[in-house]
Enzyme design. Structure first.
Site, mmCIF file in Angstrom:
data_model
loop_
_atom_site.group_PDB
_atom_site.id
_atom_site.type_symbol
_atom_site.label_atom_id
_atom_site.label_comp_id
_atom_site.label_asym_id
_atom_site.label_seq_id
_atom_site.Cartn_x
_atom_site.Cartn_y
_atom_site.Cartn_z
ATOM 1 N N VAL A 1 0.839 -1.207 0.000
ATOM 2 C CA VAL A 1 0.000 0.000 0.000
ATOM 3 C C VAL A 1 0.870 1.251 0.000
ATOM 4 C CG1 VAL A 1 -1.708 1.318 1.318
ATOM 5 C CG2 VAL A 1 -1.934 -1.158 1.102
ATOM 6 N N ALA A 2 1.973 1.199 0.780
ATOM 7 C CA ALA A 2 2.856 2.360 0.859
ATOM 8 C C ALA A 2 3.540 2.640 -0.475
ATOM 9 C CB ALA A 2 3.909 2.131 1.946
ATOM 10 N N ILE B 1 2.505 1.886 -3.549
ATOM 11 C CA ILE B 1 1.624 2.215 -4.675
ATOM 12 C C ILE B 1 1.093 3.639 -4.526
ATOM 13 C CG2 ILE B 1 -0.479 1.582 -5.916
ATOM 14 C CD1 ILE B 1 -0.145 -1.226 -4.622
ATOM 15 N N GLU C 1 -1.565 5.671 -4.842
ATOM 16 C CA GLU C 1 -2.992 5.559 -5.158
ATOM 17 C C GLU C 1 -3.509 6.772 -5.923
ATOM 18 O OE1 GLU C 1 -1.715 5.054 -2.193
ATOM 19 O OE2 GLU C 1 -2.447 3.204 -1.296
ATOM 20 N N ASP D 1 -1.432 20.750 -43.619
ATOM 21 C CA ASP D 1 -1.999 21.015 -44.935
ATOM 22 C C ASP D 1 -1.869 22.501 -45.228
ATOM 23 O OD1 ASP D 1 -3.441 20.406 -47.297
ATOM 24 O OD2 ASP D 1 -5.260 21.170 -46.375
ATOM 25 N N ASN E 1 -1.725 8.484 2.385
ATOM 26 C CA ASN E 1 -1.691 8.575 0.914
ATOM 27 C C ASN E 1 -2.894 9.332 0.368
ATOM 28 O OD1 ASN E 1 0.630 7.144 1.063
ATOM 29 N ND2 ASN E 1 -0.134 5.286 0.085
ATOM 30 N N ASP F 1 -1.505 12.236 -1.380
ATOM 31 C CA ASP F 1 -1.400 11.812 -2.779
ATOM 32 C C ASP F 1 -2.431 12.468 -3.683
ATOM 33 O OD1 ASP F 1 0.581 10.205 -1.927
ATOM 34 O OD2 ASP F 1 -0.208 8.346 -2.777
#
Length: 875
Positions: free
Chosen positions: A285-286, A288, A290, A332, A706, A710
Site C-alpha cells: 500500500v505504501a 503504490i 494511489e 496542410d 496517501n 497523494d
C-alpha cells in the site's frame, strides 16, 4: 467489377469505350431490371463504417492501467486479511478514477456518422430514357448521372458530355482552385489531382453541367479507399500512455521485489508469519501511489477544459499532453496555412496610367459571372473563387461593381472552356460596344494584335508576345496563378469577341496565408518543432507559401512532388532520409501522406498532423496527434482526429503545444512528489520492521496518509502554471521516460530525508521530552504518523523549478496553498472526530510532541532545499 470488366483505366480510355465496356447507354441509361440486377451484384453505393465503441467498453478501458491492477491486488489482500476499511478505501479510489476518465471521454465523444452523411445525397440519374432523382445509395456501375452546379458527386465516373463544368476537389486532393473538366482521354500515369475527365465521390460541382457514366461505387471509389485506410490504419498509443504504462510496470516489479526482500528479512529476524504478511500489505500500500491515476486524469481533464477556452476541442484525455511532446507538425496548406480564398496578388501592365487601371478593372468586373451580395452587412460570395478574387480586387481599387455592370450591361458571353481557355463578354454602353476577355496568358496573347501602353494603343509583335509569356512564367514560378486580360472596341453584335484584341496586362493571383500563421510558425521554430507542409497544390505555389511563412529559410530548397515518392514498402534508407530533409510536399495522394507519417514515426518523431479534407483522414488517424480544422474541416477529418481547432487557426496549435508541455511537466512533478512521499513511507515501514523498532505504521494509517497527500497536493501540482521558459526548450525525446536517472536520484534523496526526519522525530521525543525508560508504542506511532503527513504536505513546495524558492511557480500557485490548507483542515477534523480517531488508532499528544512533529517536517524541507542549492537534487 463482377461480370462487367473495364479492359483499361477509365481516364485513359475514350468515353465511348468506357460506356460500352460498362454495357450502358449514354442516351437512355440503364433499365430498371438491369439496375436491380446490379444492385444485387455490387451492393449499395455507401461507405462501410466501423462500429462505435460502446459506452460499456469506454468505461472498462479506464481499468486497463497496470497501476490499477496493482491497486486491485492490494485491495484483494486487504480483504483476505480482514482489513475491510483498507480494501474499501482502495476500491473507492479505483472507481472514482474510472468515473472521472469515463465522464471526460464521454463528454468528448463525437457521434458524427460522417461517411454515411457523405453518401446520403440525392442524384439525378438517366434511367429508362428519363432523368429521375434518386438516393445516391441506389446508384450502380453503368448508371448515367447528370451533374450541375451545386451537386455533390455521388460516385466515381467518367465524363462523356460536359459544358463549362468546374469541380471543387479540395476535400479530396487539397487543390484550392476548382478543376475545369473535359472529355478527352489522358495519359495512364496521370495523377489523381490532374484527372480532369473524371469525377469523384464526395467532391462537388461549382460551375457548369455535364453527364458521367459511373465506373465505381461504394468502397471501390477513391473516397471508399480512403475510408478503408482510415479503418485499417493503426492508432498508435500516445507517448504519455506508453510512458505511464512503462513506469507502472517498473513500479510493480520494484514493489514486489522490496516486499519479498523485507518479508524474508523479517522472518529471519524472528517475526511471526502473519505479522510479516500484514506488514507486506502495508508495504504494498505504501509503495503504490494511489493518487496517480486520479491526478493524471484530472490534470489532463483540466488541460482539456483550458484548451477548450482557446477553441481547441480535445477528444481524448491523453491527447492533451501528446501535442506538448510533438517535434514534427505536418500541416496542410489549403485552409490551414492559407485562407482558401483566391485574391489578386500582383498586377503587371504595359501602361502606367489611369486609363490602364480603368480597363484592367473593367475586365475584372465585366468579364466575370461571380456575385458579391450584401445581406444586411454580410457579404455572400457566389461563383468561382478566382472570379470572386477579381471582384474583390476591383473593390479594393474603389470601383463600384454594380455601377459598372449597370453602365456596361452584358449582351453576349463566350464561356470559359478547357478547349479555348478563354472567356469573353460583349457589353453595350450608350456610345459603343466593347468586348472584354480573360484567360490563359499564352492563349489570350495569340488572339491579341495590339497592346495598351502608356503612350496609347500600339501594334503587338511576336517578340513582345514572347516577353509577356516569359513574365507570366516568372509569376507562375513565384507561386502565383496567372491569367491575362484584354479588350477591344467592337463594331457588331455578331463579330468574334475574342480576336484582334488589345492586350492590357496580367493578374497574378494567390491563396493568401492566414495572418496569424507567421507568428505561430516562428514560435514553433523557437520551440524546436519542425513544420512540414503537405499539399495537393502546385509545387511552385507551395514553395512560395513556404518561403513567405518561413517554413523554409531559403529559395534553394526543392518541393517534393507526389510522382517522385516511392511506395513505403519499397523505400530505401536514402529515400527515407530525403523525405525527412524535405520541408514541402506537393501533389501528394492520401496514401503518400500516410507513408510520410509512417517514415517520421519510424525515426522516433512524435508527429502532429493537421488537416481539413477527406484526403487527410488516414494520416490524421495514423499520426501521434491528429488535429482537424473545425470551420473548413470535413466531418471525416474531424471524426478521426484527436483534437479539433474550432477557429481553424494554426496559432491555436501553439497554445495547445504550450499547454501540452505544461501538463507533462506537471505530471512529472506530481509523479516525483508521489513516489518520494510513498517511498519515504516504505523506508519507514522497512526500517521499523528490519530493526524491530517499538513502533510501526498500520496499513489503514498508510492509506489515510496517501489519500491526504497523494490526492489534493498532487492534484494542485497538476494544475500549476508552467515554467516561463517552457516554449524555449527543445521537444522531449520520444524515449525520455517520465522519471529518468537524475530524477530517480532526487526521489531517493527526498524520501530518505522525509523518512529520516519522521523516525528522528520519534527518537527525539522519546529521549528528550518523555525521557521514559520504556517505549510508548501508541505515542511513537502517532508522532511518526503526523510527522510524515506534515513533511509530505511541506514537500509539495520542493517541486518548483530551480529558480528562487520564493519565486517558483509552485510557491505562487493558489491551488497548492489551497490544497495544503484543505488537507490540514481535513486532518484536524479527523483528529477531533472520535470514531475516526479510533479507526486510525490516534491518541492525544502534548504540545511539545506537536512542536516536534511540525519542527521535524520543517527541517526536512530545509534540508531538501539545501540539497537543491548544492545540486544534490535538481528538478
Amino acid at each position: 467489377m463482377g461480370n462487367i470488366k473495364l479492359n483499361s483505366i477509365p481516364y485513359s480510355t475514350e468515353a465511348e469505350a468506357v460506356i460500352a465496356a460498362l454495357q450502358s447507354d449514354g442516351e437512355s441509361g440503364l433499365s430498371s431490371s438491369e439496375v436491380e440486377k446490379r444492385l444485387k451484384e455490387y451492393g449499395t453505393n455507401k461507405i462501410e463504417e466501423k462500429k462505435n465503441k460502446s459506452l460499456w467498453l469506454i468505461f472498462l478501458d479506464q481499468f486497463k492501467s497496470p497501476i490499477v491492477w496493482l491497486l486491485v491486488f492490494a485491495a484483494g489482500l486487504s480483504f483476505y486479511f480482514g482489513e475491510w476499511v483498507d480494501g474499501i478505501a482502495i476500491l473507492t479510489v479505483i472507481v472514482i478514477n474510472a468515473l472521472i476518465g469515463f465522464y471526460m471521454e464521454f463528454q468528448a465523444r463525437r457521434s458524427m456518422n460522417t461517411l454515411k452523411k457523405l453518401s446520403a445525397v440525392p442524384a439525378k440519374v438517366l434511367r429508362n430514357k428519363k432523368l429521375e432523382e434518386i438516393n445516391a445509395e441506389h446508384i450502380v456501375p453503368g448508371d448515367v448521372v447528370y451533374i450541375e452546379a451545386g451537386d455533390m458527386i455521388p460516385a466515381d465516373g467518367r465524363i462523356f458530355n460536359v459544358s463549362q463544368m468546374q469541380i471543387d476537389e479540395s476535400a479530396l486532393t487539397g487543390e484550392s482552385v476548382p478543376v475545369e473538366k473535359q472529355i478527352e482521354k489522358l495519359e495512364t500515369d496521370t495523377t489523381l489531382a490532374e484527372r480532369n475527365n473524371t469525377l469523384y465521390k464526395g467532391t462537388y460541382a461549382t460551375k457548369g453541367n455535364g453527364y458521367m457514366v459511373v465506373t465505381e461505387t461504394g468502397m471501390d471509389t477513391e473516397l471508399g479507399k480512403i475510408a478503408q485506410m482510415v479503418q485499417t490504419a493503426e492508432q498508435a498509443a500516445t507517448p504519455l500512455e506508453k510512458k505511464l504504462e512503462d513506469f507502472s510496470k517498473k513500479l510493480i516489479w520494484i514493489t514486489v521485489a522490496l516486499v519479498i526482500v523485507i518479508f524474508i528479512i523479517g522472518l529471519l529476524n524472528g517475526q511471526k508469519l502473519l505479522e510479516m504478511l500484514q506488514t507486506s500489505i502495508a508495504l504494498a500500500v505504501a509503495a503504490i501511489p494511489e493518487g496517480l491515476p486520479i491526478v493524471a486524469t484530472m490534470a489532463l481533464a483540466q488541460g482539456m477544459m483550458k484548451m477548450a477556452k482557446f477553441n481547441v476541442i480535445v477528444k481524448k484525455l491523453s491527447a492533451v499532453e501528446t501535442l506538448g511532446g510533438t517535434n514534427v507538425i505536418c500541416t496542410d496548406k489549403t485552409g490551414t496555412l492559407t485562407q482558401n480564398k483566391i485574391e489578386v496578388n500582383t498586377i503587371m501592365t504595359p501602361a502606367d496610367n489611369a486609363e490602364a487601371l480603368e480597363v484592367i478593372n473593367r475586365i475584372a468586373v465585366l468579364c466575370n459571372t461571380a456575385e458579391l451580395q450584401n445581406n444586411n452587412g454580410a457579404v455572400k460570395e457566389i461563383g468561382d473563387p478566382l472570379e470572386i478574387g477579381l471582384l474583390k480586387f476591383a473593390l479594393k481599387n474603389n470601383f463600384n461593381i454594380q455601377d459598372y455592370r449597370s453602365q456596361f450591361p452584358k449582351i453576349k458571353e463566350e464561356p470559359f472552356s478547357s478547349e479555348t481557355r478563354i472567356m469573353a463578354t460583349l457589353h453595350q454602353s450608350e456610345k459603343e460596344l466593347t468586348s472584354y476577355a480573360k484567360g490563359a496568358t499564352e492563349e489570350l496573347l495569340m488572339r491579341c494584335n495590339r497592346i495598351l501602353e502608356t503612350e496609347g494603343i500600339t501594334e503587338l509583335n511576336a517578340e513582345e508576345k514572347e516577353l509577356w509569356i516569359q513574365k507570366a512564367e516568372e509569376l507562375a514560378n513565384s507561386g502565383l496563378k496567372v491569367i491575362a486580360g484584354a479588350y477591344k472596341p467592337a463594331t457588331a453584335l455578331n463579330e468574334d469577341m475574342a480576336v484582334d484584341l488589345v492586350f492590357v496586362g496580367l493578374f497574378g493571383m494567390i491563396d493568401p496565408p492566414r495572418e496569424e500563421v507567421f507568428e505561430a510558425i516562428e514560435e514553433c521554430k523557437t520551440a524546436g518543432i519542425n513544420v512540414i507542409m503537405i499539399t495537393g497544390d502546385h509545387p511552385a505555389t507551395a514553395k512560395n507559401i513556404a518561403l513567405e511563412l518561413g517554413i523554409a529559410s531559403n529559395d534553394t530548397f526543392k518541393a517534393m512532388v507526389g510522382k517522385e515518392m516511392t511506395d513505403y514498402e519499397h523505400l530505401t534508407e536514402q529515400e527515407k532520409s530525403n523525405w525527412l530533409d524535405t520541408k514541402v510536399f506537393a501533389r501528394v495522394s492520401p496514401k503518400q501522406k500516410l507513408d510520410l507519417v509512417s517514415v517520421l514515426q519510424e525515426r522516433k518523431n512524435i508527429v502532429g498532423m493537421t488537416g481539413d479534407g477527406v484526403n487527410d483522414a488516414p494520416a490524421l488517424k495514423k499520426a501521434d496527434i491528429g488535429i482537424a480544422m473545425g470551420l473548413r474541416g470535413t466531418q471525416v477529418s474531424q471524426e478521426v482526429a484527436d483534437m479539433v481547432l474550432k477557429d481553424d487557426s494554426f496559432s491555436s496549435i501553439v497554445i495547445a503545444i504550450r499547454q501540452g508541455r505544461v501538463i507533462f511537466e506537471n505530471i512529472r512533478k506530481f509523479v516525483i512528489f508521489l513516489l518520494s512521499c510513498n517511498l519515504s513511507e516504505l523506508l519507514v515501514i522497512a526500517t521499523a520492521s528490519v530493526f524491530s523498532l517499538h513502533f510501526q505504521l498500520f496499513p489503514i494509517q498508510i492509506l489515510f496518509i496517501n489519500l491526504i497527500t497523494d490526492v489534493l497536493p498532487a492534484l494542485a501540482l497538476g494544475v500549476t502554471e508552467g515554467s516561463p521558459d517552457i516554449m524555449q526548450r527543445p521537444p522531449r525525446s520520444i524515449d525520455e521516460p517520465i522519471i529518468d536517472r537524475k530524477r530517480w536520484i532526487n526521489i531517493f534523496f527526498y524520501s530518505i530525508v522525509i523518512g529520516a526526519s519522521s523516525i528522528g522525530a520519534v527518537f527525539f521525543s522519546h529521549y528528550t521530552v518523555h525521557k521514559a525508560e520504556t517505549w510508548k508504542p501508541e505515542l511513537c506511532n502517532n508522532i511518526l504518523f503526523f510527522t510524515l503527513i506534515f513533511s509530505q504536505l511541506l514537500h509539495v513546495l520542493n517541486m518548483g523549478s530551480n529558480s528562487s524558492f520564493f519565486k517558483s511557480e509552485v510557491i505562487r500557485s493558489k491551488y497548492v496553498w489551497g490544497a495544503i490548507i484543505l488537507s490540514l483542515i481535513i486532518l484536524v477534523g479527523i483528529y477531533n472526530i472520535e470514531p475516526m480517531r479510533k479507526v486510525l488508532t490516534l491518541y492525544s499528544m502534548s504540545i511539545n510532541d506537536w512542536f516536534i512533529s511540525i519542527g521535524a517536517s520543517v527541517v526536512s524541507l530545509i534540508i531538501i532545499q539545501i540539497g537543491k542549492k548544492l545540486k544534490i537534487a535538481q528538478q
